[in-house]
Every structure is written in C-alpha cells, then in structure tokens.
Design a protein around this motif. Sequence first.
Motif, PDB file in Angstrom:
ATOM      1  N   ALA A 187      36.546  45.616  36.765  1.00 40.16           N
ATOM      2  CA  ALA A 187      35.214  45.032  36.581  1.00 40.16           C
ATOM      3  C   ALA A 187      34.564  44.757  37.935  1.00 40.16           C
ATOM      4  O   ALA A 187      33.363  45.016  38.117  1.00 40.16           O
ATOM      5  N   GLN A 188      35.326  44.252  38.885  1.00 39.92           N
ATOM      6  CA  GLN A 188      34.787  43.968  40.217  1.00 39.92           C
ATOM      7  C   GLN A 188      34.428  45.257  40.955  1.00 39.92           C
ATOM      8  O   GLN A 188      33.422  45.303  41.667  1.00 39.92           O
ATOM      9  N   ILE A 189      35.237  46.287  40.773  1.00 38.44           N
ATOM     10  CA  ILE A 189      34.953  47.594  41.383  1.00 38.44           C
ATOM     11  C   ILE A 189      33.662  48.153  40.812  1.00 38.44           C
ATOM     12  O   ILE A 189      32.771  48.607  41.556  1.00 38.44           O
ATOM     13  N   LYS A 190      33.522  48.134  39.492  1.00 41.89           N
ATOM     14  CA  LYS A 190      32.296  48.637  38.862  1.00 41.89           C
ATOM     15  C   LYS A 190      31.079  47.848  39.327  1.00 41.89           C
ATOM     16  O   LYS A 190      30.015  48.426  39.557  1.00 41.89           O
ATOM     17  N   SER A 191      31.227  46.558  39.497  1.00 36.84           N
ATOM     18  CA  SER A 191      30.126  45.728  39.977  1.00 36.84           C
ATOM     19  C   SER A 191      29.690  46.151  41.380  1.00 36.84           C
ATOM     20  O   SER A 191      28.491  46.259  41.664  1.00 36.84           O
ATOM     21  N   ALA A 192      30.658  46.411  42.261  1.00 39.67           N
ATOM     22  CA  ALA A 192      30.338  46.859  43.620  1.00 39.67           C
ATOM     23  C   ALA A 192      29.629  48.206  43.586  1.00 39.67           C
ATOM     24  O   ALA A 192      28.645  48.424  44.311  1.00 39.67           O
ATOM     25  N   ARG A 214      21.850  43.972  47.923  1.00 44.86           N
ATOM     26  CA  ARG A 214      22.890  44.526  47.046  1.00 44.86           C
ATOM     27  C   ARG A 214      23.637  45.662  47.748  1.00 44.86           C
ATOM     28  O   ARG A 214      24.861  45.775  47.625  1.00 44.86           O
ATOM     29  N   MET A 215      22.902  46.514  48.455  1.00 39.39           N
ATOM     30  CA  MET A 215      23.544  47.615  49.169  1.00 39.39           C
ATOM     31  C   MET A 215      24.528  47.073  50.196  1.00 39.39           C
ATOM     32  O   MET A 215      25.684  47.509  50.249  1.00 39.39           O
ATOM     33  N   GLU A 216      24.090  46.118  50.988  1.00 40.22           N
ATOM     34  CA  GLU A 216      24.977  45.558  52.013  1.00 40.22           C
ATOM     35  C   GLU A 216      26.207  44.909  51.392  1.00 40.22           C
ATOM     36  O   GLU A 216      27.320  45.042  51.912  1.00 40.22           O
ATOM     37  N   ARG A 217      26.037  44.232  50.271  1.00 47.59           N
ATOM     38  CA  ARG A 217      27.155  43.585  49.578  1.00 47.59           C
ATOM     39  C   ARG A 217      28.191  44.612  49.125  1.00 47.59           C
ATOM     40  O   ARG A 217      29.382  44.334  49.105  1.00 47.59           O
ATOM     41  N   ALA A 218      27.760  45.818  48.787  1.00 47.36           N
ATOM     42  CA  ALA A 218      28.658  46.846  48.257  1.00 47.36           C
ATOM     43  C   ALA A 218      29.443  47.585  49.333  1.00 47.36           C
ATOM     44  O   ALA A 218      30.518  48.112  49.053  1.00 47.36           O
TER      45      ALA A 218
END
Length: 117
Positions: free
Chosen positions: A5-10, A25-29
């Motif tokens: 779930a955390q991977i999909k969120s990233a 969001r891009m930087e967070r990923a």
Amino acid sequence: MEDEAQIKSAVLDYFEGWFDGDATRMERALHPGLAKRSLGDDAFSLDSDSAPEMIEATAEGRGKRRDPGKREIEVRVVEVYEEIATVVVHSNVYREYLHLARTREGWKIVNVLWRFV
C-alpha cells in the motif's frame, strides 16, 4: 501488505503529481539519487533525468500537458524483498518499470526505465 500500500501510494504521488503539476507530491515520491532513463532515438543511447530535474519539470507543468484527461494508471507491485521493490506501471501515456527502496523517510523511487505508449 502494508508495504504494498505504501509503495502504491509513492507511485501514485509520482504519476498523479506529474499530471497535476504538484511538485510536492513528486518530491515526496523520489529518492534524491533518482536515475530516470529512456532509450534514445538512436536505439542505443540513454536519455536521463534526475530527481531535481523531475521536480522542476513537474513544477513547470510539463506533466499537465501530457495529462490524458481520463487517466488510466495501473500499478502492479511485482516483488517486495525486505527494503527493495519492483513495480510495473501501465498508463495510457507511459509504460514504466520502477525500483523503489524503503528509506528512513518511507518508500522512494530510485530507478525508472520508461517509454511512451
């Protein structure tokens, strides 16, 4: 299952952030050492982007120009092994193969190999 779930969120931060022009969001990923590559037009060389380049391009809205409107983003976590993972993403714009690492800040995209659909 929590890792998945955390991977999909990233991954969705990366894709949706790109299409929405959301640099946060891009930087967070992305891992700061991101290596994003595609095969060059000569079918040999590699075109590359770094995390700062992707964040800047997102902030400039380059992804918004590629937004298909009706987005189709299928995220398939292929394998998670301890602190690394492989993910395949099918969208109606891109086909991408991603490698992620679980860092102290969460799952981050480290490598991307991609092409237009």
